[in-house]
Structures are given as C-alpha cells and as structure tokens.
Design an enzyme around this catalytic site. Structure first.
Site, PDB file in Angstrom:
ATOM      1  CB  CYS A 117     -23.129 115.175 -52.825  1.00 45.01           C
ATOM      2  SG  CYS A 117     -21.585 115.600 -53.556  1.00 45.01           S
ATOM      3  CG  HIS A 257     -26.224 116.523 -55.529  1.00 45.64           C
ATOM      4  ND1 HIS A 257     -25.659 117.603 -54.714  1.00 45.64           N
ATOM      5  CD2 HIS A 257     -25.239 115.962 -55.933  1.00 45.64           C
ATOM      6  CE1 HIS A 257     -24.318 117.693 -54.669  1.00 45.64           C
ATOM      7  NE2 HIS A 257     -23.950 116.717 -55.476  1.00 45.64           N
ATOM      8  CG  ASN A 287     -21.301 119.401 -56.635  1.00 46.45           C
ATOM      9  OD1 ASN A 287     -21.967 119.179 -55.404  1.00 46.45           O
ATOM     10  ND2 ASN A 287     -20.984 118.045 -57.240  1.00 46.45           N
TER      11      ASN A 287
HETATM   12  O1  UT7 Z   1     -21.522 115.227 -56.551  1.00 45.57           O
HETATM   13  C1  UT7 Z   1     -20.942 114.491 -57.355  1.00 45.57           C
HETATM   14  C2  UT7 Z   1     -19.935 115.247 -58.028  1.00 45.57           C
HETATM   15  N1  UT7 Z   1     -19.269 114.931 -59.402  1.00 45.57           N
HETATM   16  C3  UT7 Z   1     -20.320 114.867 -60.346  1.00 45.57           C
HETATM   17  O2  UT7 Z   1     -21.327 115.063 -60.377  1.00 45.57           O
HETATM   18  C4  UT7 Z   1     -19.444 114.679 -61.609  1.00 45.57           C
HETATM   19  C5  UT7 Z   1     -20.336 113.875 -62.641  1.00 45.57           C
HETATM   20  N2  UT7 Z   1     -19.717 114.039 -64.022  1.00 45.57           N
HETATM   21  C6  UT7 Z   1     -19.880 114.985 -64.674  1.00 45.57           C
HETATM   22  O3  UT7 Z   1     -20.568 115.686 -64.467  1.00 45.57           O
HETATM   23  C7  UT7 Z   1     -19.122 115.001 -66.341  1.00 45.57           C
HETATM   24  O4  UT7 Z   1     -18.590 113.924 -66.505  1.00 45.57           O
HETATM   25  C8  UT7 Z   1     -17.973 116.115 -66.319  1.00 45.57           C
HETATM   26  C9  UT7 Z   1     -18.592 117.440 -66.222  1.00 45.57           C
HETATM   27  C10 UT7 Z   1     -17.110 116.075 -65.015  1.00 45.57           C
HETATM   28  C11 UT7 Z   1     -17.061 115.895 -67.467  1.00 45.57           C
HETATM   29  O5  UT7 Z   1     -18.141 116.041 -68.688  1.00 45.57           O
HETATM   30  P1  UT7 Z   1     -18.027 114.802 -69.911  1.00 45.57           P
HETATM   31  O6  UT7 Z   1     -18.879 115.252 -70.871  1.00 45.57           O
HETATM   32  O7  UT7 Z   1     -18.183 113.542 -69.362  1.00 45.57           O
HETATM   33  O8  UT7 Z   1     -16.543 115.077 -70.122  1.00 45.57           O
HETATM   34  P2  UT7 Z   1     -15.414 114.048 -70.465  1.00 45.57           P
HETATM   35  O9  UT7 Z   1     -14.871 113.904 -68.882  1.00 45.57           O
HETATM   36  O10 UT7 Z   1     -15.753 112.741 -70.977  1.00 45.57           O
HETATM   37  O11 UT7 Z   1     -14.362 114.777 -71.197  1.00 45.57           O
HETATM   38  C12 UT7 Z   1     -14.713 115.102 -72.346  1.00 45.57           C
HETATM   39  C13 UT7 Z   1     -13.254 116.295 -73.020  1.00 45.57           C
HETATM   40  C14 UT7 Z   1     -12.055 115.604 -72.692  1.00 45.57           C
HETATM   41  O12 UT7 Z   1     -11.062 115.816 -73.746  1.00 45.57           O
HETATM   42  P3  UT7 Z   1     -10.931 114.675 -74.776  1.00 45.57           P
HETATM   43  O13 UT7 Z   1     -10.268 113.354 -74.233  1.00 45.57           O
HETATM   44  O14 UT7 Z   1     -12.110 114.497 -75.472  1.00 45.57           O
HETATM   45  O15 UT7 Z   1      -9.973 115.296 -75.664  1.00 45.57           O
HETATM   46  C15 UT7 Z   1     -11.637 116.293 -71.328  1.00 45.57           C
HETATM   47  O16 UT7 Z   1     -10.183 116.328 -71.368  1.00 45.57           O
HETATM   48  O17 UT7 Z   1     -13.496 117.369 -72.402  1.00 45.57           O
HETATM   49  C16 UT7 Z   1     -12.170 117.697 -71.617  1.00 45.57           C
HETATM   50  N3  UT7 Z   1     -12.214 118.407 -70.437  1.00 45.57           N
HETATM   51  C17 UT7 Z   1     -12.309 119.844 -70.550  1.00 45.57           C
HETATM   52  N4  UT7 Z   1     -12.225 120.647 -71.455  1.00 45.57           N
HETATM   53  C18 UT7 Z   1     -12.135 122.029 -71.122  1.00 45.57           C
HETATM   54  C19 UT7 Z   1     -12.382 118.085 -69.220  1.00 45.57           C
HETATM   55  N5  UT7 Z   1     -12.777 118.885 -68.194  1.00 45.57           N
HETATM   56  C20 UT7 Z   1     -12.501 120.149 -69.201  1.00 45.57           C
HETATM   57  C21 UT7 Z   1     -12.630 121.276 -68.957  1.00 45.57           C
HETATM   58  N6  UT7 Z   1     -12.640 122.354 -70.079  1.00 45.57           N
HETATM   59  N7  UT7 Z   1     -12.821 121.972 -67.574  1.00 45.57           N
END
Ligand code: UT7
Length: 330
Positions: A117, A257, A287
């Site tokens: 990215c 980004h 993204n």
């Molecule tokens: O260019 C670089 C590319 N990458 C990035 O920029 C990604 C950087 N990270 C992020 O943007 C965030 O970490 C995410 C958006 C990917 C995730 O957000 P988060 O607040 O960190 O969520 P998490 O991974 O801690 O997950 C929280 C909960 C989990 O459930 P439990 O374990 O709390 O029951 C996940 O299983 O959300 C769940 N979850 C979802 N639920 C509904 C993960 N993805 C989804 C989804 N829909 N799409």
C-alpha cells in the site's frame, strides 16, 4: 499552483475505478457480516470490483490515459513507466511492460515496484530521483490493483476491506503543477506474515496443498496491522516534516492511505492535525492498496480543495511492513 523549473512537478493526475459497485449489504449476503459492522469498524460502504475481463494493466491504462490528458503530455514524451502493484497481471513480465504496450510507448524504461500500500509513494520517490538524475525526462507513475483477484471471499475479516482501482501521475522537470518537495520511505521486514499472500512465490510455489489451504489469498492479522499502521504513519509523517523544518501546523492537506477511517482518525490525533485536513474517500472504494493515494489525490484535486501556496502531506503504510511519506507544494 506554482511551478519550479528546478523541481520535479506533478504535471497531471488521473484515476479509474471499475464500474461494478459491491455494497456492504450485498457482501452481507455472501459472508456473515453486516453494513453496520463494516461501516462502524472501517468507514467503508462500498468498493469497486473489476470484471473477469479487466486485469490490473487495464485499470492502469485508463488511469494513465486520464493522467496524460490532464497533463497535456503525449504518450511519446514518456520515457519512464513505474507501476506500483501487488496484483500484477502475471508474475512476469511486469505490468509496466504490459501497460507500455497498451499505451503504444516506445523506448521507455519500464518496471513494477512492490511496496504494497506504500507502493505509489515509493514509486514517486524513485521516479523523482531518476528524473533528477537527468537520465529521463518525463515519468508515468501508476498505482493499480485488482485486489479482488487475491481476496478470499470466504474470509469475512478481510474480504470486506478491499477494492479495485488505479491512479496515475505524470511527472516532469518543468511545467505547472504541485511540486514534489521531499520523501521518506522505510520498511521493517521482521514480521512478513502479518499481511501477506503466502503461496505462489518461490518459498511456496503453487501446489495442490497450497490451493487446498487457500494460501494464494491475502492473509492478515488485522489488529496488529492496525496498531503498526498508526505508529509508522505517525513516524513517517512527523519525521519527514521535521526534516524539512515543518510542523504539523504547516500542513494544509493530508492524503493518507485509505485503509480504515479509524486509522486515519488515530493518525489525526497523534499528529494533532484536524480531521478536516484529511482527504478520505475510502467510504466509496475501500482499501485499493497502491491505488488508494493517487485515486484520493486525483479526486481531491478535482474537487478544487488545493490552493496555490498550500502544503500537502502524503502518508502511507502497507505490507512489509512498509511506510512512506511525501511533501507536496501546491
Ligand atoms: O493496507 C493495509 C491493510 N490492512 C489494514 O489496514 C487493516 C488494519 N486493521 C483493521 O482495519 C481492523 O483491525 C479490522 C477492520 C480488520 C478489524 O477491526 P477490529 O476492530 O480490529 O476487529 P477484530 O479483528 O478485533 O474483530 C472483532 C470481532 C471478532 O469477533 P469476536 O472474536 O469479538 O467474537 C471478529 O470475528 O469482529 C469479528 N469480525 C467481523 N464481524 C462481522 C471480523 N470481521 C468481521 C466482519 N463482520 N466482516
């Protein structure tokens, strides 16, 4: 917009996004997610998805043609083409070579640059240096991605985040346009598995096993990437400004980004630059990796927000980890 004959300037910008929109609601019918979860955690509402007939070089071609038109530069004048991408049409030849042919260019230096990215800002830095060397006169720098081709549509933690698109810039030594005033590019390769496409390269060539294990798709540890993103973007932004005798107060526009609105908000807080100075369009595109900054820059520029004499900051992070920042003088 000022011109400065001793500096490298952005003579023109262009972008392109495929027609097909994939909304959060449509995604929620494919995987266990919801518009509320995606929008509240990321700020994304929809993304563009290229058709089976469109490859990264096709998206790059449209963006490049728009940038050339904007710059009023003929394809023949370009002697350097750099394409930043992690989704090349094929491993080799480079997407830059394929783009060269599609544009009908001859006698040009063409290569792809892979910094995920951060790729577009890295590519601007490299093209800026090559133009300053005097070996080339005009460069076409493109960030283009068909991320839908490496997304695991069964993995809700990643498939909701990404989209396809391309952005391009024409760079030259003379002419009117925003001046490129300084760069910082860096990387830390200690934890490659935080964000990667594990198979298909020389360490894990394609096999039945890699296919069964879905290792040709993008894998990510979202929480760790989030934390690192905020840290390295703050570092890249602050350090570059300091090196140029500037403070965050001197910045009029930040084009970050476009990964996650919460990442941008955290960066805004850490740099003490208000959110209204950050240009965000990730709601519409998700993204798009190396394409995100040039698409945002092109849109921001066309909206008329950049005024002569203002200062802009580009700041990116990506797989690697990589980070990159650049100062623009409008
Ligand atoms: O260019 C670089 C590319 N990458 C990035 O920029 C990604 C950087 N990270 C992020 O943007 C965030 O970490 C995410 C958006 C990917 C995730 O957000 P988060 O607040 O960190 O969520 P998490 O991974 O801690 O997950 C929280 C909960 C989990 O459930 P439990 O374990 O709390 O029951 C996940 O299983 O959300 C769940 N979850 C979802 N639920 C509904 C993960 N993805 C989804 C989804 N829909 N799409």
């Amino acid at each position: 917009m000022t011109s400065n004959s001793s500096a490298i300037v952005l003579l023109g910008l262009g972008s392109h996004a495929p027609k097909n929109r994939l909304t959060n609601l449509e995604l929620s019918k494919k995987v266990d997610t919801s518009d509320e979860w995606i929008f509240s955690r990321t700020g994304i509402s929809e993304r563009r998805i290229a058709s089976d007939e469109e490859a990264t070089s096709d998206l790059a071609l449209c963006a490049a043609q728009n940038a050339l038109k904007d710059a009023d530069v003929l394809p023949d004048e370009i002697d350097l083409v750099v394409v930043a991408t992690i989704t090349p049409d094929m491993t080799f030849p480079s997407t830059a070579c394929l783009l060269q042919h599609k544009l009908g260019l001859r006698n040009v230096c063409c290569f792809d640059l892979e910094a995920a990215c951060s790729g577009f800002v890295y590519a601007l830095d490299v093209a800026d240096a090559l133009l300053r060397s005097g070996r080339y006169k005009k460069a076409l720098v493109v960030g283009a991605e068909k991320l839908s081709s490496i997304i695991d549509w069964e993995d809700r933690s990643t498939c909701v985040l990404f989209g396809d698109g391309a952005g391009a810039a024409v760079l030259g030594r003379d002419g009117a346009g925003p001046r490129l005033d300084g760069f910082l590019c860096g990387a830390d390769g200690a934890n490659p598995s935080l964000l990667c496409q594990p198979a298909g390269g020389s360490s894990r060539p394609a096999s039945n096993e890699t296919l069964t294990r879905r290792e040709h798709f993008l894998k990510m540890n979202g929480r760790e990437i989030f934390k690192n993103a905020v840290r390295v973007m703050e570092y890249a932004g602050r350090t570059l400004l300091e090196r140029h005798g500037l403070t965050p107060d001197d910045v009029d526009h930040v084009i970050p980004h476009q990964a996650n609105r919460r990442i941008v908000e955290s960066l805004s807080q850490r740099l003490s630059i208000p959110m209204d100075k950050f240009y965000c369009n990730l709601e519409k595109y998700g993204n798009t990796s190396a394409a995100s900054i040039p698409i945002a820059m092109d849109e921001a520029r066309r909206s008329g927000i950049f005024k002569s004499g203002e200062t802009g900051l580009l700041v990116a992070f990506g797989a690697g980890l990589t980070w990159a920042s650049a100062i623009l003088r409008f």
